[in-house]
Design a protein around this motif. Sequence first.
Motif, PDB file in Angstrom:
ATOM      1  N   ALA A  36      51.190  52.460  31.135  1.00 28.67           N
ATOM      2  CA  ALA A  36      49.751  52.737  31.050  1.00 28.67           C
ATOM      3  C   ALA A  36      49.156  52.975  32.429  1.00 28.67           C
ATOM      4  N   ARG A  37      49.689  52.292  33.437  1.00 27.09           N
ATOM      5  CA  ARG A  37      49.176  52.476  34.793  1.00 27.09           C
ATOM      6  C   ARG A  37      49.515  53.862  35.336  1.00 27.09           C
ATOM      7  N   MET A  38      50.493  54.514  34.722  1.00 30.92           N
ATOM      8  CA  MET A  38      50.902  55.844  35.163  1.00 30.92           C
ATOM      9  C   MET A  38      50.303  56.945  34.305  1.00 30.92           C
ATOM     10  N   GLN A  39      49.493  56.572  33.310  1.00 28.02           N
ATOM     11  CA  GLN A  39      48.843  57.547  32.448  1.00 28.02           C
ATOM     12  C   GLN A  39      47.360  57.233  32.378  1.00 28.02           C
ATOM     13  N   LEU A  40      46.538  58.182  32.771  1.00 32.46           N
ATOM     14  CA  LEU A  40      45.094  57.992  32.802  1.00 32.46           C
ATOM     15  C   LEU A  40      44.455  58.846  31.722  1.00 32.46           C
ATOM     16  N   ARG A  41      43.453  58.293  31.032  1.00 35.45           N
ATOM     17  CA  ARG A  41      42.798  59.019  29.951  1.00 35.45           C
ATOM     18  C   ARG A  41      41.294  58.760  29.968  1.00 35.45           C
ATOM     19  N   ALA A  42      40.541  59.788  29.665  1.00 38.22           N
ATOM     20  CA  ALA A  42      39.106  59.666  29.430  1.00 38.22           C
ATOM     21  C   ALA A  42      38.697  60.874  28.600  1.00 38.22           C
ATOM     22  N   ALA A  43      37.770  60.653  27.664  1.00 33.71           N
ATOM     23  CA  ALA A  43      37.417  61.695  26.703  1.00 33.71           C
ATOM     24  C   ALA A  43      38.718  62.185  26.058  1.00 33.71           C
ATOM     25  N   ASP A  44      38.983  63.482  26.045  1.00 34.73           N
ATOM     26  CA  ASP A  44      40.251  63.979  25.493  1.00 34.73           C
ATOM     27  C   ASP A  44      41.143  64.561  26.586  1.00 34.73           C
ATOM     28  N   VAL A  45      40.926  64.084  27.811  1.00 33.63           N
ATOM     29  CA  VAL A  45      41.719  64.521  28.960  1.00 33.63           C
ATOM     30  C   VAL A  45      42.731  63.440  29.322  1.00 33.63           C
ATOM     31  N   GLU A  46      43.988  63.832  29.506  1.00 27.96           N
ATOM     32  CA  GLU A  46      45.055  62.898  29.874  1.00 27.96           C
ATOM     33  C   GLU A  46      45.771  63.402  31.116  1.00 27.96           C
ATOM     34  N   LEU A  47      46.091  62.465  32.005  1.00 27.00           N
ATOM     35  CA  LEU A  47      46.819  62.790  33.231  1.00 27.00           C
ATOM     36  C   LEU A  47      48.043  61.891  33.312  1.00 27.00           C
ATOM     37  N   ASP A  48      49.208  62.512  33.417  1.00 26.19           N
ATOM     38  CA  ASP A  48      50.471  61.781  33.501  1.00 26.19           C
ATOM     39  C   ASP A  48      50.974  61.858  34.932  1.00 26.19           C
ATOM     40  N   LEU A  49      50.978  60.700  35.620  1.00 25.75           N
ATOM     41  CA  LEU A  49      51.365  60.665  37.022  1.00 25.75           C
ATOM     42  C   LEU A  49      52.872  60.831  37.217  1.00 25.75           C
ATOM     43  N   ILE A  50      53.654  60.504  36.196  1.00 26.59           N
ATOM     44  CA  ILE A  50      55.105  60.638  36.304  1.00 26.59           C
ATOM     45  C   ILE A  50      55.511  62.098  36.182  1.00 26.59           C
ATOM     46  N   GLU A  51      55.004  62.772  35.163  1.00 24.36           N
ATOM     47  CA  GLU A  51      55.366  64.165  34.931  1.00 24.36           C
ATOM     48  C   GLU A  51      54.450  65.142  35.667  1.00 24.36           C
ATOM     49  N   ARG A  52      53.404  64.590  36.332  1.00 23.64           N
ATOM     50  CA  ARG A  52      52.436  65.409  37.059  1.00 23.64           C
ATOM     51  C   ARG A  52      51.858  66.475  36.121  1.00 23.64           C
ATOM     52  N   ARG A  53      51.395  66.014  34.981  1.00 24.37           N
ATOM     53  CA  ARG A  53      50.926  66.925  33.936  1.00 24.37           C
ATOM     54  C   ARG A  53      49.545  66.500  33.461  1.00 24.37           C
ATOM     55  N   VAL A  54      48.707  67.506  33.174  1.00 25.21           N
ATOM     56  CA  VAL A  54      47.357  67.260  32.663  1.00 25.21           C
ATOM     57  C   VAL A  54      47.189  68.003  31.347  1.00 25.21           C
ATOM     58  N   THR A  55      46.613  67.336  30.354  1.00 24.87           N
ATOM     59  CA  THR A  55      46.313  67.987  29.083  1.00 24.87           C
ATOM     60  C   THR A  55      44.869  67.706  28.691  1.00 24.87           C
ATOM     61  N   ARG A  56      44.289  68.640  27.976  1.00 21.43           N
ATOM     62  CA  ARG A  56      42.966  68.451  27.391  1.00 21.43           C
ATOM     63  C   ARG A  56      43.053  68.776  25.917  1.00 21.43           C
ATOM     64  N   ALA A  57      42.765  67.768  25.089  1.00 22.45           N
ATOM     65  CA  ALA A  57      42.898  67.916  23.637  1.00 22.45           C
ATOM     66  C   ALA A  57      44.306  68.359  23.265  1.00 22.45           C
ATOM     67  N   GLY A  58      45.296  67.850  24.029  1.00 26.29           N
ATOM     68  CA  GLY A  58      46.691  68.139  23.752  1.00 26.29           C
ATOM     69  C   GLY A  58      47.213  69.432  24.346  1.00 26.29           C
ATOM     70  N   ARG A  59      46.348  70.213  24.993  1.00 31.71           N
ATOM     71  CA  ARG A  59      46.765  71.492  25.571  1.00 31.71           C
ATOM     72  C   ARG A  59      46.868  71.361  27.088  1.00 31.71           C
ATOM     73  N   ALA A  60      47.908  71.952  27.656  1.00 31.45           N
ATOM     74  CA  ALA A  60      48.164  71.821  29.089  1.00 31.45           C
ATOM     75  C   ALA A  60      47.078  72.503  29.919  1.00 31.45           C
ATOM     76  N   VAL A  61      46.742  71.872  31.035  1.00 27.92           N
ATOM     77  CA  VAL A  61      45.786  72.427  31.999  1.00 27.92           C
ATOM     78  C   VAL A  61      46.496  72.531  33.343  1.00 27.92           C
ATOM     79  N   ALA A  62      46.597  73.732  33.874  1.00 23.11           N
ATOM     80  CA  ALA A  62      47.297  73.949  35.149  1.00 23.11           C
ATOM     81  C   ALA A  62      46.352  73.665  36.311  1.00 23.11           C
ATOM     82  N   LEU A  63      46.738  72.717  37.174  1.00 22.98           N
ATOM     83  CA  LEU A  63      45.921  72.358  38.323  1.00 22.98           C
ATOM     84  C   LEU A  63      46.710  72.492  39.613  1.00 22.98           C
ATOM     85  N   LEU A  64      46.010  72.823  40.678  1.00 23.77           N
ATOM     86  CA  LEU A  64      46.601  72.808  42.004  1.00 23.77           C
ATOM     87  C   LEU A  64      46.724  71.354  42.474  1.00 23.77           C
TER      88      LEU A  64
END
Length: 224
Positions: free
Chosen positions: A123-151
């Motif tokens: 849980a400490r490696m996965q952050l969530r608020a609203a429908d946005v999720e950030l995975d620190l291990i996989e360095r991945r961001v999703t919004r409502a389950g869909r990937a969001v590409a970030l710099l």
Amino acid sequence: MKVLLIEDDTETAAYVVEGLGAQGIDIEHAADGISGYAKAIAGTYQAIILDRLLPGRDGLSVLKALRGAGVRTPVLCLTAMDGLDDRVEGLDAGGDDYLTKPFFVVELVARVRALVRRAAAEARMQLRAADVELDLIERRVTRAGRAVALLPQEFKLLEYLLRNAGSVVTRSMLLEHVWDIHFDPKTSVVESHVSRLRAKLSRGADIEYIRTVRGSGYMFVVRP
């Protein structure tokens, strides 16, 4: 620790309730799959102990439905079904551990505690608020389950905002924690990055995830 036991056998249920209770674990009991699923969806538990053979709704169906509903609570399958295929089936359905009957309650307690520790670390490696999720291990961001590409810097900015979701963060806080700048560079680096991040998160959705708090800073919304 609060644990949900979904078990129809009265003797097994009493054994588990007594054993976990003696270890200071707060345990709730459901005697069938229907009420067990309802409790798991509505309650806040650190772990679920789930029998496979249940009246009303079988354990595997309950497990799949919980995972389908987004419930991430660790689940230990406790069952007399001890075949290799049964174990694989339970784990593939979303189970986190599998203990067969008969069993010793001391091992059950140890396994439950291990699951809770592991879930807390993840849980400490996965952050969530609203429908946005950030995975620190996989360095991945999703919004409502869909990937969001970030710099990379946008990812770091989002991480800090999510860690402080629901609270106002100032421009100087962002400069210090995201850019490691401890003075005001008199540039629009914060504003431009927030604007780009806001646009990427809100693309295709009529939701303002990052709110500007006039005269104070920014706040990431907790609910859309």
